[in-house]
Design a protein around this motif. Structure first.
Motif, mmCIF file in Angstrom:
data_model
loop_
_atom_site.group_PDB
_atom_site.id
_atom_site.type_symbol
_atom_site.label_atom_id
_atom_site.label_comp_id
_atom_site.label_asym_id
_atom_site.label_seq_id
_atom_site.Cartn_x
_atom_site.Cartn_y
_atom_site.Cartn_z
ATOM 1 N N VAL A 109 0.676 1.739 3.094
ATOM 2 C CA VAL A 109 1.762 1.918 2.124
ATOM 3 C C VAL A 109 2.599 0.639 2.042
ATOM 4 O O VAL A 109 2.893 0.134 0.956
ATOM 5 C CB VAL A 109 2.658 3.117 2.520
ATOM 6 C CG1 VAL A 109 3.885 3.187 1.603
ATOM 7 C CG2 VAL A 109 1.873 4.415 2.442
ATOM 8 N N PRO A 125 3.022 3.676 -4.031
ATOM 9 C CA PRO A 125 1.809 4.233 -3.409
ATOM 10 C C PRO A 125 1.900 5.751 -3.261
ATOM 11 O O PRO A 125 2.970 6.311 -2.997
ATOM 12 C CB PRO A 125 1.774 3.561 -2.033
ATOM 13 C CG PRO A 125 2.782 2.453 -2.085
ATOM 14 C CD PRO A 125 3.804 2.852 -3.098
ATOM 15 N N GLY A 127 0.458 8.413 -0.710
ATOM 16 C CA GLY A 127 -0.215 8.500 0.582
ATOM 17 C C GLY A 127 -1.149 9.700 0.630
ATOM 18 O O GLY A 127 -1.071 10.608 -0.201
ATOM 19 N N MET A 144 4.910 7.737 6.117
ATOM 20 C CA MET A 144 4.535 7.066 4.870
ATOM 21 C C MET A 144 5.663 7.132 3.845
ATOM 22 O O MET A 144 5.886 6.176 3.087
ATOM 23 C CB MET A 144 3.250 7.692 4.307
ATOM 24 C CG MET A 144 1.998 7.340 5.089
ATOM 25 S SD MET A 144 0.478 7.850 4.249
ATOM 26 C CE MET A 144 0.478 9.609 4.597
ATOM 27 N N ALA A 149 5.968 5.641 0.234
ATOM 28 C CA ALA A 149 5.064 6.559 -0.473
ATOM 29 C C ALA A 149 5.879 7.515 -1.334
ATOM 30 O O ALA A 149 6.862 8.099 -0.875
ATOM 31 C CB ALA A 149 4.213 7.342 0.512
#
Length: 422
Positions: A109, A125, A127, A144, A149
């Motif tokens: 991430v 991102p 995750g 994350m 994330a």
């Protein structure tokens, strides 16, 4: 260019006093310095862009894109992916964890967040739900989340274990995380290569029935209701899924969903030519499904439209249909797709810019003086050819390659950067 005057743009920012008005906009180092019916400036110090007949709207946001980095950079890296995103009018994207290694820890991430810092696209991102996307053990979701994330999904690998999905919904609820479900029962889909129906029977090809998606949508809706958690379904493709989600929303279940742009205009009859560029997942469905998806978009059941941008090297697509990889590049063709599907300007802005950000809890770009500019200019009537010269992706796996399309992005402004699309 530090200073830019955009002339005669038709504003498409719902909820602002400028909506549906034609205005001039003066930008100074990426900041909206002035908005007025007419603005005069010193021509030697300020560049001018004539936007007559074009729409000025919030930058689009794509909830479902695949960039290969880390590990699969020959398909697409973050730089080339963002270049394609900008050319399609997207100032924000959520990237799927379908990488190698998968985006299943703080490290992956953080890598993606770092790589995209200086680019004109906000990259978020997604995750994984399970470690290595293997569907067994829950990944470190909260870790994350701290790294950046925006949501959690196993990408193009549906979570088959109901217990794992239930735990993910309950755990993420505790810290405001969003679980994204790619709904497919693998035991029912059984490795099929296209939609189950008249065309698959005619071609003698194993079909993926609507039931494979519908079963998983029903299961995850029950799990979300049981855990009083929020769930998002990505790339739904069947009439039954639309109906289930419509009823779930009416019941008060915390559910949202999106549809891939190609499912709004393409159907399974196109597979008859065995062109592997029509091989996508979920597969292209029937005209009846397509109509249900369009109805779901217009009545608010479907909250967003995504590209499901999935680049592949030529050796993964220039093979027999049965063994070809699934997916198409689509960041640059979303606008033409939604226009062909019949969406109005206000509808496409709701589904491409506002709805996606609302689902992720992100702020919608503002259109006011002294705000940081985050918007796109596009011409709904302009025709252009999508080919190797205009394609900005590393890959070229699109059934539209070589086609003349209607609807083009001309400029994107975000993160104090101005990109003129040629």
């Amino acid at each position: 260019m530090d200073n830019l005057l955009i002339k005669s743009a038709k504003v498409a920012f719902p909820g602002t006093p400028y909506h549906d008005r034609e205005v001039d906009v003066l930008l100074e180092k990426g900041i909206i310095a002035k908005i007025a019916a007419r603005i005069k400036v010193d021509g030697d110090k300020v560049a001018t862009f004539d936007a007559k007949g074009q729409c000025l709207a919030p930058g689009f946001f794509d909830m479902n894109v695949n960039f290969g980095e880390p590990g699969l950079e020959t398909k697409e890296d973050i730089l080339s992916g963002c270049t394609a995103a900008v050319a399609g009018g997207f100032t924000g994207v959520a990237v799927q964890p379908n990488t190698y290694p998968a985006v299943h820890s703080h490290s992956e991430v953080a890598l993606i967040v770092s790589r995209a810092k200086t680019l004109p696209v906000d990259v978020f991102p997604i995750g994984t739900i399970s470690k290595k996307r293997e569907g067994g053990e829950l990944a470190e979701l909260y870790d994350m989340k701290l790294a950046g994330a925006i949501a959690f999904s196993d990408g193009n690998k549906p979570v088959q274990q109901a217990g794992l999905m239930s735990r993910a919904l309950l755990y993420s609820k505790g810290f405001g995380g969003l679980i994204v479900s790619y709904a497919e029962d693998a035991s029912v889909a059984a490795g099929a290569k296209m939609n189950e129906g008249v065309t698959s029977t005619y071609l003698g090809m194993r079909g993926n029935p609507n039931l494979a998606e519908t079963l998983m949508v029903a299961r995850d809706l029950y799990l979300a209701e049981y855990n009083d958690a929020t769930i998002h379904f990505t790339t739904i493709s069947t009439a039954e899924s639309v109906d289930l989600i419509r009823k779930a929303k009416a019941k008060g279940i915390k559910v949202t969903c999106d549809v891939a742009a190609h499912h709004l205009v393409m159907t399974d009859e196109l597979v008859a030519g065995f062109d592997s560029n029509y091989k996508v997942s979920p597969p292209l469905r029937t005209p009846n499904d397509r109509k249900a998806l369009l109805k779901g978009l217009k009545d608010g059941t479907i909250d967003a439209v995504v590209s499901q941008h999935t680049p592949h090297e030529i050796e993964f697509k220039n093979v027999e249909y049965q063994i070809a990889a699934e997916g198409i590049i689509a960041l640059q063709t979303v606008l033409p797709f939604v226009l062909e599907a019949g969406l109005t300007t206000d509808q496409l802005i709701e589904k491409l810019a506002i709805g996606p950000r609302r689902i992720f809890g992100l702020p919608v770009p503002e259109f006011r003086e002294q705000a940081v500019a985050n918007f796109v200019l596009f011409d709904t009537e302009l025709k252009w050819r999508f080919d190797q010269q205009t394609n900005r992706s590393k890959s070229s796996n699109s059934p539209l390659m070589g086609s003349v399309l209607k609807g083009k992005v001309t400029m994107v402004i975000n993160k104090h950067q101005i990109v003129n699309i040629q």
